[in-house]
Scaffold this active site. Structure first.
Site, PDB file in Angstrom:
ATOM      1  N   LYS A 170      39.096  36.431  44.900  1.00 49.68           N
ATOM      2  CA  LYS A 170      38.807  37.263  43.718  1.00 49.68           C
ATOM      3  C   LYS A 170      37.354  37.103  43.288  1.00 49.68           C
ATOM      4  O   LYS A 170      36.664  38.076  43.028  1.00 49.68           O
ATOM      5  CB  LYS A 170      39.719  36.859  42.539  1.00 49.68           C
ATOM      6  CG  LYS A 170      41.181  36.941  42.808  1.00 49.68           C
ATOM      7  CD  LYS A 170      42.000  36.538  41.588  1.00 49.68           C
ATOM      8  CE  LYS A 170      41.804  35.090  41.167  1.00 49.68           C
ATOM      9  NZ  LYS A 170      42.314  34.110  42.133  1.00 49.68           N
ATOM     10  N   ARG A 216      46.220  36.382  33.262  1.00 56.57           N
ATOM     11  CA  ARG A 216      46.977  35.528  34.163  1.00 56.57           C
ATOM     12  C   ARG A 216      48.420  35.388  33.738  1.00 56.57           C
ATOM     13  O   ARG A 216      49.214  34.750  34.429  1.00 56.57           O
ATOM     14  CB  ARG A 216      46.348  34.149  34.137  1.00 56.57           C
ATOM     15  CG  ARG A 216      45.644  33.791  35.418  1.00 56.57           C
ATOM     16  CD  ARG A 216      45.231  32.368  35.285  1.00 56.57           C
ATOM     17  NE  ARG A 216      44.890  31.788  36.521  1.00 56.57           N
ATOM     18  CZ  ARG A 216      43.655  31.737  37.000  1.00 56.57           C
ATOM     19  NH1 ARG A 216      42.678  32.317  36.368  1.00 56.57           N
ATOM     20  NH2 ARG A 216      43.425  31.115  38.120  1.00 56.57           N
ATOM     21  N   ARG A 259      36.262  25.274  50.612  1.00 57.54           N
ATOM     22  CA  ARG A 259      35.390  25.895  49.601  1.00 57.54           C
ATOM     23  C   ARG A 259      34.427  24.853  49.033  1.00 57.54           C
ATOM     24  O   ARG A 259      34.802  23.711  48.793  1.00 57.54           O
ATOM     25  CB  ARG A 259      36.224  26.475  48.462  1.00 57.54           C
ATOM     26  CG  ARG A 259      35.326  26.929  47.307  1.00 57.54           C
ATOM     27  CD  ARG A 259      35.967  27.863  46.364  1.00 57.54           C
ATOM     28  NE  ARG A 259      37.100  27.313  45.681  1.00 57.54           N
ATOM     29  CZ  ARG A 259      37.831  27.998  44.812  1.00 57.54           C
ATOM     30  NH1 ARG A 259      37.529  29.251  44.543  1.00 57.54           N
ATOM     31  NH2 ARG A 259      38.863  27.450  44.235  1.00 57.54           N
ATOM     32  N   ARG A 310      35.634  21.377  44.358  1.00 60.70           N
ATOM     33  CA  ARG A 310      36.144  21.384  42.989  1.00 60.70           C
ATOM     34  C   ARG A 310      37.320  20.415  42.864  1.00 60.70           C
ATOM     35  O   ARG A 310      38.124  20.302  43.783  1.00 60.70           O
ATOM     36  CB  ARG A 310      36.631  22.801  42.641  1.00 60.70           C
ATOM     37  CG  ARG A 310      35.628  23.587  41.827  1.00 60.70           C
ATOM     38  CD  ARG A 310      35.950  25.049  41.726  1.00 60.70           C
ATOM     39  NE  ARG A 310      37.294  25.386  41.293  1.00 60.70           N
ATOM     40  CZ  ARG A 310      37.733  26.645  41.153  1.00 60.70           C
ATOM     41  NH1 ARG A 310      36.917  27.651  41.396  1.00 60.70           N
ATOM     42  NH2 ARG A 310      38.956  26.886  40.760  1.00 60.70           N
ATOM     43  N   ARG A 357      48.873  24.897  41.682  1.00 60.51           N
ATOM     44  CA  ARG A 357      48.273  26.169  41.239  1.00 60.51           C
ATOM     45  C   ARG A 357      49.014  27.351  41.856  1.00 60.51           C
ATOM     46  O   ARG A 357      49.209  28.377  41.205  1.00 60.51           O
ATOM     47  CB  ARG A 357      46.790  26.221  41.610  1.00 60.51           C
ATOM     48  CG  ARG A 357      45.940  25.330  40.717  1.00 60.51           C
ATOM     49  CD  ARG A 357      44.575  25.086  41.303  1.00 60.51           C
ATOM     50  NE  ARG A 357      43.744  26.271  41.365  1.00 60.51           N
ATOM     51  CZ  ARG A 357      42.623  26.353  42.074  1.00 60.51           C
ATOM     52  NH1 ARG A 357      42.222  25.330  42.779  1.00 60.51           N
ATOM     53  NH2 ARG A 357      41.917  27.456  42.062  1.00 60.51           N
TER      54      ARG A 357
HETATM   55  P1  AP5 Z   1      37.111  32.579  46.031  1.00 65.13           P
HETATM   56  O1  AP5 Z   1      36.422  33.894  45.999  1.00 65.13           O
HETATM   57  O2  AP5 Z   1      36.443  31.417  45.378  1.00 65.13           O
HETATM   58  O3  AP5 Z   1      38.625  32.747  45.536  1.00 65.13           O
HETATM   59  P2  AP5 Z   1      39.226  32.977  44.085  1.00 65.13           P
HETATM   60  O4  AP5 Z   1      40.383  33.893  44.255  1.00 65.13           O
HETATM   61  O5  AP5 Z   1      38.169  33.378  43.112  1.00 65.13           O
HETATM   62  O6  AP5 Z   1      39.738  31.506  43.823  1.00 65.13           O
HETATM   63  P3  AP5 Z   1      39.716  30.591  42.519  1.00 65.13           P
HETATM   64  O7  AP5 Z   1      40.220  29.251  42.962  1.00 65.13           O
HETATM   65  O8  AP5 Z   1      38.394  30.606  41.839  1.00 65.13           O
HETATM   66  O9  AP5 Z   1      40.762  31.287  41.698  1.00 65.13           O
HETATM   67  P4  AP5 Z   1      41.630  30.682  40.658  1.00 65.13           P
HETATM   68  O10 AP5 Z   1      42.192  31.921  40.109  1.00 65.13           O
HETATM   69  O11 AP5 Z   1      42.635  29.688  41.052  1.00 65.13           O
HETATM   70  O12 AP5 Z   1      40.608  29.790  39.822  1.00 65.13           O
HETATM   71  P5  AP5 Z   1      39.814  30.062  38.468  1.00 65.13           P
HETATM   72  O13 AP5 Z   1      38.465  29.550  38.635  1.00 65.13           O
HETATM   73  O14 AP5 Z   1      40.026  31.476  38.014  1.00 65.13           O
HETATM   74  O15 AP5 Z   1      37.423  32.237  47.584  1.00 65.13           O
HETATM   75  C1  AP5 Z   1      38.054  31.024  47.939  1.00 65.13           C
HETATM   76  C2  AP5 Z   1      37.379  30.462  49.211  1.00 65.13           C
HETATM   77  O16 AP5 Z   1      37.660  31.321  50.317  1.00 65.13           O
HETATM   78  C3  AP5 Z   1      35.839  30.383  49.125  1.00 65.13           C
HETATM   79  O17 AP5 Z   1      35.397  29.261  49.798  1.00 65.13           O
HETATM   80  C4  AP5 Z   1      35.370  31.687  49.815  1.00 65.13           C
HETATM   81  O18 AP5 Z   1      34.084  31.530  50.384  1.00 65.13           O
HETATM   82  C5  AP5 Z   1      36.456  31.874  50.873  1.00 65.13           C
HETATM   83  N1  AP5 Z   1      36.756  33.295  51.131  1.00 65.13           N
HETATM   84  C6  AP5 Z   1      36.793  34.330  50.246  1.00 65.13           C
HETATM   85  N2  AP5 Z   1      37.130  35.484  50.853  1.00 65.13           N
HETATM   86  C7  AP5 Z   1      37.336  35.160  52.171  1.00 65.13           C
HETATM   87  C8  AP5 Z   1      37.720  35.919  53.312  1.00 65.13           C
HETATM   88  N3  AP5 Z   1      37.969  37.242  53.240  1.00 65.13           N
HETATM   89  N4  AP5 Z   1      37.840  35.257  54.503  1.00 65.13           N
HETATM   90  C9  AP5 Z   1      37.594  33.914  54.585  1.00 65.13           C
HETATM   91  N5  AP5 Z   1      37.227  33.145  53.534  1.00 65.13           N
HETATM   92  C10 AP5 Z   1      37.099  33.757  52.339  1.00 65.13           C
HETATM   93  O19 AP5 Z   1      40.647  29.166  37.465  1.00 65.13           O
HETATM   94  C11 AP5 Z   1      40.645  27.760  37.551  1.00 65.13           C
HETATM   95  C12 AP5 Z   1      41.545  27.200  36.467  1.00 65.13           C
HETATM   96  O20 AP5 Z   1      41.076  27.617  35.165  1.00 65.13           O
HETATM   97  C13 AP5 Z   1      43.006  27.677  36.494  1.00 65.13           C
HETATM   98  O21 AP5 Z   1      43.796  26.901  37.395  1.00 65.13           O
HETATM   99  C14 AP5 Z   1      43.407  27.508  35.035  1.00 65.13           C
HETATM  100  O22 AP5 Z   1      43.680  26.160  34.740  1.00 65.13           O
HETATM  101  C15 AP5 Z   1      42.145  27.895  34.287  1.00 65.13           C
HETATM  102  N6  AP5 Z   1      42.124  29.333  33.923  1.00 65.13           N
HETATM  103  C16 AP5 Z   1      41.212  30.254  34.345  1.00 65.13           C
HETATM  104  N7  AP5 Z   1      41.491  31.463  33.814  1.00 65.13           N
HETATM  105  C17 AP5 Z   1      42.611  31.302  33.054  1.00 65.13           C
HETATM  106  C18 AP5 Z   1      43.391  32.187  32.265  1.00 65.13           C
HETATM  107  N8  AP5 Z   1      43.107  33.497  32.159  1.00 65.13           N
HETATM  108  N9  AP5 Z   1      44.460  31.680  31.617  1.00 65.13           N
HETATM  109  C19 AP5 Z   1      44.779  30.377  31.695  1.00 65.13           C
HETATM  110  N10 AP5 Z   1      44.084  29.478  32.440  1.00 65.13           N
HETATM  111  C20 AP5 Z   1      43.004  29.941  33.107  1.00 65.13           C
END
Ligand code: AP5
Length: 213
Positions: free
Chosen positions: A13, A88, A127, A160, A171
């Protein structure tokens, strides 16, 4: 253009949201990045959020909703934005819809980046994130020019805390329980678009731009 990115943790994402923001000239709003910046700066919000994030749990809705509603109301978001990591939960989605309806507005697209759980653990362990600018890389699929150093700002790259396999498993189960229902929610609104997230990053992006135009 108001876009929501949906998908499991690690589905890509953030990777795609950054590219969308750049191409369409709209801000990328990532709640994960906002929380990580608060943790880094030692704010009260950061301290509260960290206790949930470290366990792979969601931060409570009441700490997230006002923050996002306020952010999407800012000047730079007037012509649209790409929301990454929000909503979410169903209550978060309803709160966003309500806030937008109050100003006669609505979300245009909810893009679901589909990646099966089997691929996720592998992606997360490779990552690397920049401690300074939050830039995201992958040791195999998107490596930096110099190992361990951010291409964009020269900052140090780390794994991370919540990307360790045990936390990723948690997660994923939180995702299936609390976030996956949003696919149905936006499908009923007629704005859900699905893309295959298992292919190369550029191919995923091409599929998205074919939808957005
Ligand atoms: P990446 O693009 O980083 O993936 P992502 O979907 O953004 O993953 P996140 O871990 O950031 O999502 P998340 O939703 O769990 O975490 P967030 O930070 O929002 O890609 C992942 C890896 O794959 C990278 O290394 C990339 O290079 C690689 N990649 C990408 N595309 C690829 C492809 N096509 N082929 C191969 N490799 C590829 O949230 C973290 C925490 O914050 C949550 O757990 C929660 O505790 C809290 N939080 C955040 N938002 C909320 C909310 N709205 N409500 C409640 N808690 C929240």
């Amino acid at each position: 253009m108001k876009i929501i990115m949906l998908g499991a943790p690690g589905a890509g994402k953030g990777t795609q949201a950054k590219k969308i923001a750049e191409k369409y000239g709209i801000p990328h709003i990532s709640t994960g990045d906002i929380f990580r910046a608060n943790i880094k700066n030692g704010t009260e919000l950061g301290k509260k959020a960290k206790t949930y994030m470290d366990q792979g749990a969601l931060v409570p809705d009441e700490l997230v909703v006002d923050l996002v509603v306020d952010r999407v109301g800012q000047e730079d978001a007037k012509n649209g934005y790409v929301l990454d990591g929000f909503p979410r939960t169903i209550p978060q989605a309803e709160a966003l819809d309500k806030a937008l309806a109050a100003i006669n507005d609505k979300v245009d697209y909810a893009i679901n980046v589909e990646v099966p759980d089997e691929n996720i653990i592998n992606r997360m362990s490779g990552r690397r994130a920049c401690v300074d600018c939050g830039g995201t890389y992958h040791i195999k699929y998107n490596p930096t020019k110099v190992e361990g150093v951010c291409d964009a700002c020269g900052g140090k790259l780390i794994l991370r805390d919540d990307d360790k396999p045990e936390t990723v498993k948690n997660r994923l189960s939180v995702y299936h329980e609390q976030t996956q229902p949003l696919i149905d929610y936006y499908s009923k609104q007629g704005i859900l678009k699905e893309v295959d997230g298992t292919v190369d990053m550029e191919e995923v992006f091409n599929a998205i731009t074919a939808i957005l135009g």
